[in-house]
Design an enzyme around this catalytic site. Sequence first.
Site, mmCIF file in Angstrom:
data_model
loop_
_atom_site.group_PDB
_atom_site.id
_atom_site.type_symbol
_atom_site.label_atom_id
_atom_site.label_comp_id
_atom_site.label_asym_id
_atom_site.label_seq_id
_atom_site.Cartn_x
_atom_site.Cartn_y
_atom_site.Cartn_z
ATOM 1 N N ARG A 88 28.956 -45.998 -93.018
ATOM 2 C CA ARG A 88 30.359 -46.514 -93.466
ATOM 3 C C ARG A 88 30.175 -47.372 -94.861
ATOM 4 O O ARG A 88 30.913 -48.499 -94.975
ATOM 5 C CB ARG A 88 30.828 -47.533 -92.305
ATOM 6 N N LYS B 165 35.496 -44.092 -108.890
ATOM 7 C CA LYS B 165 36.080 -42.899 -108.173
ATOM 8 C C LYS B 165 34.990 -42.073 -107.751
ATOM 9 O O LYS B 165 34.056 -41.524 -108.590
ATOM 10 C CB LYS B 165 36.985 -42.179 -109.060
ATOM 11 N N GLU C 141 36.113 -37.174 -124.164
ATOM 12 C CA GLU C 141 36.385 -38.309 -123.518
ATOM 13 C C GLU C 141 36.475 -39.421 -124.313
ATOM 14 O O GLU C 141 37.232 -40.631 -124.159
ATOM 15 C CB GLU C 141 35.810 -38.527 -122.138
ATOM 16 N N LYS D 288 37.220 -48.431 -120.646
ATOM 17 C CA LYS D 288 37.605 -48.041 -119.260
ATOM 18 C C LYS D 288 37.325 -49.164 -118.284
ATOM 19 O O LYS D 288 38.085 -49.317 -117.303
ATOM 20 C CB LYS D 288 36.503 -46.811 -118.883
ATOM 21 N N GLU E 253 44.691 -46.877 -109.623
ATOM 22 C CA GLU E 253 45.609 -46.026 -110.256
ATOM 23 C C GLU E 253 46.957 -46.108 -109.893
ATOM 24 O O GLU E 253 47.636 -44.995 -109.464
ATOM 25 C CB GLU E 253 45.161 -44.748 -110.355
ATOM 26 N N ARG F 113 46.139 -47.280 -115.208
ATOM 27 C CA ARG F 113 44.807 -46.546 -115.081
ATOM 28 C C ARG F 113 45.477 -44.940 -115.569
ATOM 29 O O ARG F 113 44.614 -44.295 -115.897
ATOM 30 C CB ARG F 113 44.265 -46.442 -113.809
ATOM 31 N N ASN G 68 44.453 -40.383 -118.294
ATOM 32 C CA ASN G 68 44.752 -38.878 -117.996
ATOM 33 C C ASN G 68 45.370 -38.190 -119.329
ATOM 34 O O ASN G 68 45.708 -37.146 -119.033
ATOM 35 C CB ASN G 68 45.598 -38.706 -116.876
ATOM 36 N N HIS H 97 44.804 -34.764 -119.800
ATOM 37 C CA HIS H 97 44.376 -34.140 -118.640
ATOM 38 C C HIS H 97 45.515 -33.192 -117.736
ATOM 39 O O HIS H 97 44.874 -32.359 -116.771
ATOM 40 C CB HIS H 97 43.634 -35.059 -117.582
ATOM 41 N N HIS I 275 43.846 -29.885 -116.962
ATOM 42 C CA HIS I 275 43.472 -29.469 -115.681
ATOM 43 C C HIS I 275 44.215 -28.170 -115.301
ATOM 44 O O HIS I 275 43.579 -27.278 -114.464
ATOM 45 C CB HIS I 275 43.993 -30.335 -114.633
ATOM 46 N N HIS J 134 35.138 -29.289 -118.559
ATOM 47 C CA HIS J 134 36.240 -30.035 -118.476
ATOM 48 C C HIS J 134 36.329 -30.900 -119.702
ATOM 49 O O HIS J 134 37.810 -30.919 -120.174
ATOM 50 C CB HIS J 134 35.515 -31.283 -117.202
HETATM 51 N N1 LIG Z 1 34.710 -40.219 -111.053
HETATM 52 C C1 LIG Z 1 35.427 -40.055 -112.273
HETATM 53 O O1 LIG Z 1 36.022 -40.915 -112.341
HETATM 54 C C2 LIG Z 1 35.084 -38.832 -113.072
HETATM 55 C C3 LIG Z 1 35.675 -38.925 -114.397
HETATM 56 C C4 LIG Z 1 35.404 -37.799 -115.366
HETATM 57 C C5 LIG Z 1 34.708 -36.620 -114.773
HETATM 58 N N2 LIG Z 1 34.375 -36.447 -113.181
HETATM 59 C C6 LIG Z 1 33.808 -35.433 -112.786
HETATM 60 O O2 LIG Z 1 32.458 -35.291 -113.454
HETATM 61 C C7 LIG Z 1 32.037 -33.811 -113.494
HETATM 62 C C8 LIG Z 1 31.714 -33.505 -114.917
HETATM 63 O O3 LIG Z 1 30.651 -34.311 -115.192
HETATM 64 P P1 LIG Z 1 29.440 -33.499 -116.350
HETATM 65 O O4 LIG Z 1 30.093 -33.118 -117.371
HETATM 66 O O5 LIG Z 1 28.469 -34.546 -116.428
HETATM 67 O O6 LIG Z 1 28.957 -32.562 -115.415
HETATM 68 P P2 LIG Z 1 27.588 -32.101 -114.904
HETATM 69 O O7 LIG Z 1 27.051 -33.401 -113.915
HETATM 70 O O8 LIG Z 1 27.622 -30.772 -114.217
HETATM 71 O O9 LIG Z 1 26.594 -32.050 -116.135
HETATM 72 C C9 LIG Z 1 26.718 -31.259 -116.950
HETATM 73 C C10 LIG Z 1 25.364 -30.400 -117.054
HETATM 74 O O10 LIG Z 1 24.458 -31.053 -117.752
HETATM 75 C C11 LIG Z 1 23.292 -31.243 -117.234
HETATM 76 N N3 LIG Z 1 22.677 -32.390 -117.445
HETATM 77 C C12 LIG Z 1 23.187 -33.628 -117.332
HETATM 78 N N4 LIG Z 1 22.359 -34.688 -117.825
HETATM 79 C C13 LIG Z 1 21.379 -34.081 -118.612
HETATM 80 C C14 LIG Z 1 20.444 -34.614 -119.213
HETATM 81 N N5 LIG Z 1 20.133 -35.786 -119.633
HETATM 82 N N6 LIG Z 1 19.550 -33.468 -119.910
HETATM 83 C C15 LIG Z 1 19.835 -32.124 -119.744
HETATM 84 N N7 LIG Z 1 20.917 -31.711 -118.869
HETATM 85 C C16 LIG Z 1 21.550 -32.553 -118.306
HETATM 86 C C17 LIG Z 1 23.580 -30.780 -115.741
HETATM 87 O O11 LIG Z 1 22.421 -30.442 -114.915
HETATM 88 C C18 LIG Z 1 24.688 -29.976 -115.698
HETATM 89 O O12 LIG Z 1 24.176 -28.876 -115.788
HETATM 90 C C19 LIG Z 1 32.952 -33.047 -112.906
HETATM 91 O O13 LIG Z 1 32.879 -32.942 -111.496
HETATM 92 C C20 LIG Z 1 34.346 -34.187 -112.834
HETATM 93 O O14 LIG Z 1 35.494 -33.991 -111.962
HETATM 94 C C21 LIG Z 1 34.379 -37.741 -112.581
HETATM 95 ZN ZN LIG Z 2 38.256 -36.419 -117.845
#
Ligand SMILES: NC(=O)c1ccc[n+]([C@@H]2O[C@H](COP(=O)([O-])OP(=O)(O)OC[C@H]3O[C@@H](n4cnc5c(N)ncnc54)[C@H](O)[C@@H]3O)[C@@H](O)[C@H]2O)c1
Ligand SMILES: [Zn+2]
Length: 375
Positions: A127, A149, A191, A233, A243, A247, A251, A254, A258, A272
Amino acid sequence: MTEMRIAATVPVELGQRRYDISIGSGLLPNAAELLSGQLGRKKTAIVTDANVAKHHLETLLISLDAANIKHSAIIMTPGEATKSYAGLAEVCDKLLAAGIERKDHIIALGGGVIGDLAGFAAAILRRGVNFIQVPTSLLAQVDSSVGGKTGINSPHGKNLVGAFHQPSHVLIDLDLLKTLPMRQRAAGYAEIAKYGLLGDQPFFNWLEQNVEVVLDCAQGAVDHAVRVSCETKARIVTEDETEMGVRALLNLGHTFGHALEASTGYSDTLLHGEAVAIGMVQAFRFSEMQGLCAEGTADRVAKHLARSGLPTHVSSITTTLPAPAEMVEIMRQDKKASAGKLTFILTRGIGEAFIAKDVSDNAVVEFLKKDMQQK
Ligand SMILES: NC(=O)c1ccc[n+]([C@@H]2O[C@H](COP(=O)([O-])OP(=O)(O)OC[C@H]3O[C@@H](n4cnc5c(N)ncnc54)[C@H](O)[C@@H]3O)[C@@H](O)[C@H]2O)c1
Ligand SMILES: [Zn+2]
């Protein structure tokens, strides 16, 4: 011990759930010391992925060992597919097997996939367990690690199962970006540019002068870009944690983005950040078409994003996209559609985005017909 330099500490003021974002270099080798206030129970579990583990896990383990903090590490398969029910079950069961209790801390060491997954596991395990974000991708450092999030994807769509669960600390070590592939850096940069485009023209002007050095992770430049992004942010999240209002500005690009991601199957075809880059240019072009924003603004935005290596138009997507009316249907299924009306973030200029709740489907279809044919 590696020399540590803290460039900035950004507070996220959420009452009892307030926390700090530490930004700097040499932070991971000193993680145990920096987190000593949190890791009081001397036991932690790290969730990471195989790419990140290869480059950075050892550094964290050495730091924890030196401080006599017991640890276990859960190494997941890299990629979006890990943010699934199966991935969640695996993480939760391994955390339980590691004996993680409510007052222990989970450390998410990775990009947004690991942050979202480990954060959600922390939200529901027993929990609610504490967790710390150590974001390793540029996207995670400027966006996903801040704001609370967390979640996973469902076969029905992205991020549809999740919770708001704030971390107790976000540790941003800019040195970690040096191993991040350039395509991933550019995706994170989308971003960063977004924060300028939505509400901070001086920052966007600064980015126009500094895009290459930011992507190069040059000290001074990348710190500034990450700090301004986190501050923006944090400010928006503080105003509107769940949101209900402002907030939504985050987007920008987005709703269009999306739909493109969904159309390309959330795959490596289109990351993304790449979808967001195309989507932001579309938001500016659509705003121009509606007479909201001066002509030429979208071209300026596109030119800037292209300098970071990002795509700026649907023509760079290699797979066949659905027709405009179908794209609008996909937007409608996005969780951001409420009561049948599509919500868009439109703009009156650079740094002047606003929430538009009454955009007609027809106007969007007409725009997409024109936009998707161009080039
Ligand atoms: N929670 C939120 O508010 C929020 C906001 C935006 C995006 N997201 C989510 O985030 C995700 C995308 O995040 P991302 O772009 O970091 O993707 P990811 O976590 O898949 O990382 C991208 C790639 O880079 C590699 N990587 C990461 N750090 C590294 C490093 N220092 N050196 C070498 N390789 C590295 C990872 O292994 C992966 O292959 C999506 O699922 C998206 O929905 C969440
Ligand atoms: Zn985004």
